[in-house]
Design a protein around this motif. Sequence first.
Motif, PDB file in Angstrom:
ATOM      1  N   GLY A  63      28.353-123.284 141.815  1.00  0.00           N
ATOM      2  CA  GLY A  63      28.325-123.609 143.239  1.00  0.00           C
ATOM      3  C   GLY A  63      29.426-122.962 144.035  1.00  0.00           C
ATOM      4  N   HIS A  64      29.737-121.719 143.731  1.00  0.00           N
ATOM      5  CA  HIS A  64      30.811-121.054 144.468  1.00  0.00           C
ATOM      6  C   HIS A  64      30.455-120.838 145.934  1.00  0.00           C
ATOM      7  N   GLN A  65      31.463-120.934 146.763  1.00  0.00           N
ATOM      8  CA  GLN A  65      31.321-120.578 148.173  1.00  0.00           C
ATOM      9  C   GLN A  65      32.657-120.078 148.673  1.00  0.00           C
ATOM     10  N   VAL A  66      32.605-119.108 149.567  1.00  0.00           N
ATOM     11  CA  VAL A  66      33.845-118.629 150.165  1.00  0.00           C
ATOM     12  C   VAL A  66      34.485-119.776 150.933  1.00  0.00           C
ATOM     13  N   ARG A  67      35.785-119.945 150.735  1.00  0.00           N
ATOM     14  CA  ARG A  67      36.490-121.054 151.377  1.00  0.00           C
ATOM     15  C   ARG A  67      36.231-121.028 152.880  1.00  0.00           C
ATOM     16  N   PRO A  68      35.717-122.128 153.436  1.00  0.00           N
ATOM     17  CA  PRO A  68      35.372-122.125 154.861  1.00  0.00           C
ATOM     18  C   PRO A  68      36.575-122.277 155.787  1.00  0.00           C
ATOM     19  N   LEU A  69      37.732-122.530 155.215  1.00  0.00           N
ATOM     20  CA  LEU A  69      38.941-122.703 156.017  1.00  0.00           C
ATOM     21  C   LEU A  69      39.819-121.464 155.902  1.00  0.00           C
ATOM     22  N   PRO A  70      40.583-121.156 156.930  1.00  0.00           N
ATOM     23  CA  PRO A  70      41.433-119.964 156.865  1.00  0.00           C
ATOM     24  C   PRO A  70      42.587-120.146 155.893  1.00  0.00           C
ATOM     25  N   LEU A  71      43.056-119.032 155.342  1.00  0.00           N
ATOM     26  CA  LEU A  71      44.249-119.082 154.514  1.00  0.00           C
ATOM     27  C   LEU A  71      45.456-119.454 155.370  1.00  0.00           C
ATOM     28  N   LEU A  72      46.410-120.122 154.765  1.00  0.00           N
ATOM     29  CA  LEU A  72      47.625-120.482 155.479  1.00  0.00           C
ATOM     30  C   LEU A  72      48.434-119.230 155.790  1.00  0.00           C
ATOM     31  N   VAL A  73      49.153-119.288 156.886  1.00  0.00           N
ATOM     32  CA  VAL A  73      50.005-118.171 157.306  1.00  0.00           C
ATOM     33  C   VAL A  73      51.430-118.475 156.873  1.00  0.00           C
ATOM     34  N   CYS A 100      56.252-125.870 152.168  1.00  0.00           N
ATOM     35  CA  CYS A 100      57.266-124.816 152.056  1.00  0.00           C
ATOM     36  C   CYS A 100      57.659-124.546 150.610  1.00  0.00           C
ATOM     37  N   GLN A 101      58.457-123.497 150.471  1.00  0.00           N
ATOM     38  CA  GLN A 101      59.148-123.159 149.233  1.00  0.00           C
ATOM     39  C   GLN A 101      60.581-122.785 149.587  1.00  0.00           C
ATOM     40  N   GLY A 102      61.530-123.357 148.880  1.00  0.00           N
ATOM     41  CA  GLY A 102      62.883-122.849 148.952  1.00  0.00           C
ATOM     42  C   GLY A 102      63.060-121.804 147.864  1.00  0.00           C
ATOM     43  N   GLU A 115      51.634-122.430 157.120  1.00  0.00           N
ATOM     44  CA  GLU A 115      51.033-123.247 158.167  1.00  0.00           C
ATOM     45  C   GLU A 115      49.597-122.820 158.441  1.00  0.00           C
ATOM     46  N   TYR A 116      48.792-123.795 158.799  1.00  0.00           N
ATOM     47  CA  TYR A 116      47.412-123.531 159.200  1.00  0.00           C
ATOM     48  C   TYR A 116      47.429-122.766 160.522  1.00  0.00           C
ATOM     49  N   PRO A 117      46.628-121.701 160.641  1.00  0.00           N
ATOM     50  CA  PRO A 117      46.598-120.950 161.902  1.00  0.00           C
ATOM     51  C   PRO A 117      45.811-121.704 162.971  1.00  0.00           C
ATOM     52  N   LEU A 152      56.090-135.473 169.211  1.00  0.00           N
ATOM     53  CA  LEU A 152      56.255-136.120 167.913  1.00  0.00           C
ATOM     54  C   LEU A 152      54.947-136.086 167.130  1.00  0.00           C
ATOM     55  N   CYS A 153      53.860-136.460 167.800  1.00  0.00           N
ATOM     56  CA  CYS A 153      52.556-136.537 167.131  1.00  0.00           C
ATOM     57  C   CYS A 153      52.026-135.157 166.775  1.00  0.00           C
ATOM     58  N   GLU A 154      52.182-134.200 167.683  1.00  0.00           N
ATOM     59  CA  GLU A 154      51.670-132.864 167.391  1.00  0.00           C
ATOM     60  C   GLU A 154      52.444-132.223 166.243  1.00  0.00           C
ATOM     61  N   ALA A 155      53.768-132.408 166.206  1.00  0.00           N
ATOM     62  CA  ALA A 155      54.561-131.863 165.107  1.00  0.00           C
ATOM     63  C   ALA A 155      54.124-132.455 163.770  1.00  0.00           C
ATOM     64  N   THR A 156      53.838-133.745 163.774  1.00  0.00           N
ATOM     65  CA  THR A 156      53.384-134.403 162.547  1.00  0.00           C
ATOM     66  C   THR A 156      52.044-133.852 162.106  1.00  0.00           C
ATOM     67  N   PHE A 157      51.130-133.726 163.058  1.00  0.00           N
ATOM     68  CA  PHE A 157      49.808-133.207 162.726  1.00  0.00           C
ATOM     69  C   PHE A 157      49.896-131.798 162.162  1.00  0.00           C
ATOM     70  N   ARG A 158      50.669-130.926 162.810  1.00  0.00           N
ATOM     71  CA  ARG A 158      50.803-129.556 162.323  1.00  0.00           C
ATOM     72  C   ARG A 158      51.424-129.519 160.932  1.00  0.00           C
ATOM     73  N   ALA A 159      52.390-130.386 160.694  1.00  0.00           N
ATOM     74  CA  ALA A 159      53.036-130.413 159.384  1.00  0.00           C
ATOM     75  C   ALA A 159      52.057-130.784 158.277  1.00  0.00           C
ATOM     76  N   CYS A 160      51.080-131.622 158.618  1.00  0.00           N
ATOM     77  CA  CYS A 160      50.172-132.168 157.599  1.00  0.00           C
ATOM     78  C   CYS A 160      48.791-131.519 157.632  1.00  0.00           C
ATOM     79  N   LEU A 161      48.720-130.330 158.184  1.00  0.00           N
ATOM     80  CA  LEU A 161      47.461-129.586 158.182  1.00  0.00           C
ATOM     81  C   LEU A 161      47.630-128.404 157.246  1.00  0.00           C
ATOM     82  N   GLN A 162      46.975-128.470 156.094  1.00  0.00           N
ATOM     83  CA  GLN A 162      47.047-127.375 155.125  1.00  0.00           C
ATOM     84  C   GLN A 162      45.663-126.717 155.068  1.00  0.00           C
TER      85      GLN A 162
END
Length: 630
Positions: free
Chosen positions: A117-127, A197-199, A284-286, A306-316
Amino acid sequence: AVDRLDLTPHLNAGPNSLAVMVYQPGYSHFAYLHRGASGLLAQLVCDGLPVLVTGNDWRVRRDRSFAELVPRVSIYSSGIEERDLNLVEPWANPAYDASSWARARVVAPLGGSPWTGHQVRPLPLLVEHEQSLQLVEARHGPYPVQYHADPHLALRAGWVTAQPAVLEADVDGWYNPVLAAQQSLYYLFDLGRDYTCQGWGEIVGASGQEWLAISYAEKFRGGQLVISEPETYCRVRLTDRFRLRPGHQRAEPFALRGGRYLLFQLTGPTGPNFQIRFHSLVAEYPLDTVRRLAFSDPQLTGVVQLCEATFRACLQDGFVDSTWRESSQWLGDALPQSLIMATISDDTRPLRRAIEMAAQGTYPDGILPSVLPGEVHAYTIVDYNFSWVELLSHYWRLTGDDLLVAEMWPVLVKMLDRFHQDLSPEGLILSQPGRRLFLDWAPVSRNEPNAIYNFRYLLALLQAAQLARQRGVTAAAGSWRQRATNLQAGMRRVFWRDQRWYDDSGGSTFSQLAASLAILTQSTPDENLETQLEEIAARSLDPNDEPAPGKMVLTSPFMHHYIFEALRSHRKFEATIEIIRRRWGRWVADGYPTTWENWNVDFPDGSQCHAFSAHPLYHLAEMAGELENL
């Protein structure tokens, strides 16, 4: 899901080599790794034709620089990375000779089980990009040799006993530490907010006897950095460690981690010309932001940020609840996150993906998984099935995509039919053996029959019936509406008395959440509606979060979504805004960049960056017109 990568920019004229590192720590957990199903499938396509496909002509060998037996990062995540860089070979160099490596063993060809059942990932790669680091604290002290077998415990114990140190980098960011054997320096950096992230460390002049550990944290408490204690319930030990080799190198983890603070532990003896420079790579998600919510009121503007920063942080590659502790995709958390995303973007791909992944993981009896894609059976939280109905309805409202809804329809029918089998003599649903009713931090009763559980089911039935009517599926609409009518009658008999909704038949607790769900399902008698709304609002406006006998139970930040829905449904805009000011505004006032998972996160693994608590962004957007009139 298959990733498609464009290799054109990386190819050179003449011979090229394709080398791939596969990391499989061997655990089934709350993400994409599954027991006994590790491998590599790849093909190279040129001008539309496959010219290279993985098979037994490929060569393979385990990377001996990675330790085989390592502790887990947490109950949610894979193993820590323990590496000896002295054992790294230049296998990624095109001139490397791999002829002595073993031939790859073909477990299954492309399309063979279990990789079907392969399918090309429908979501963009993280930047990915470099994120600046701010040094907030440095320490120096003896290395705790007694904990050496566990990198996280060695870092934790060493940090506690180390003393403050003054460390300064040169203009290019290089540090020149001089360390004797079994002495450590600690560098604590702040990213400003949580990130995926990665350190990593850039090193020159190493002797080959140094160790570098990289750890991730999220909060301070009492002025001290909280380094997780692995004996707590999530067993978090987010620390990777590298034994350095002589000379120049990068000490860089394979896996993405998450958090706000990066703590590096460098242990000597260092070489005479040793230098190190610290980096952070964030992913980060584009996100294509097409709408910006702005208010003249600085406090509400702060809540929006505050809310937008949280949402962006938790969107992979989809919605995740917390980047630090787990990075897991919980089906219930996708609901507030999808509402937030619709507020600022027209991108519905993560929403659609959550709906599809839940359907793909359906249990044989029709119940949906709670962790996506998940085989985490102990965390099957059945009321997340009701969240899935809300997600499907939300997707329909946003897109009108009847093809997807039609594809999901058998899943919806089977799932609701499964709950219809759980009816008690009172006509209420009861728990399913081995599965959890609902997940919420509030100290509400879980006794059965349970009002919150049944109200969530009632709301799902009503929304499913409405969706069926909109699609012209009249038989299903009538059936689900009748079930809802019968359920509502039973709930009024069992849970409504003394002019309030109790959370169980014995009246153990009465909560904001049950009262709000009763309003949203039009279950509260009309003559009691105003009193209930006032009581719900008053509890959130009360600054005392602690429960007390005879007091309405305060709902968690997550479930305040339903509080706001109930209040807004009866135009209680001023109360809704004031609750947001008092409860989310206090995080803004205290300087926190993101929303917490609960009103108090003093427990060791409590997170200060949880996307489900960012939902006021959606509610503020829905009230934007009203705010101008208030």
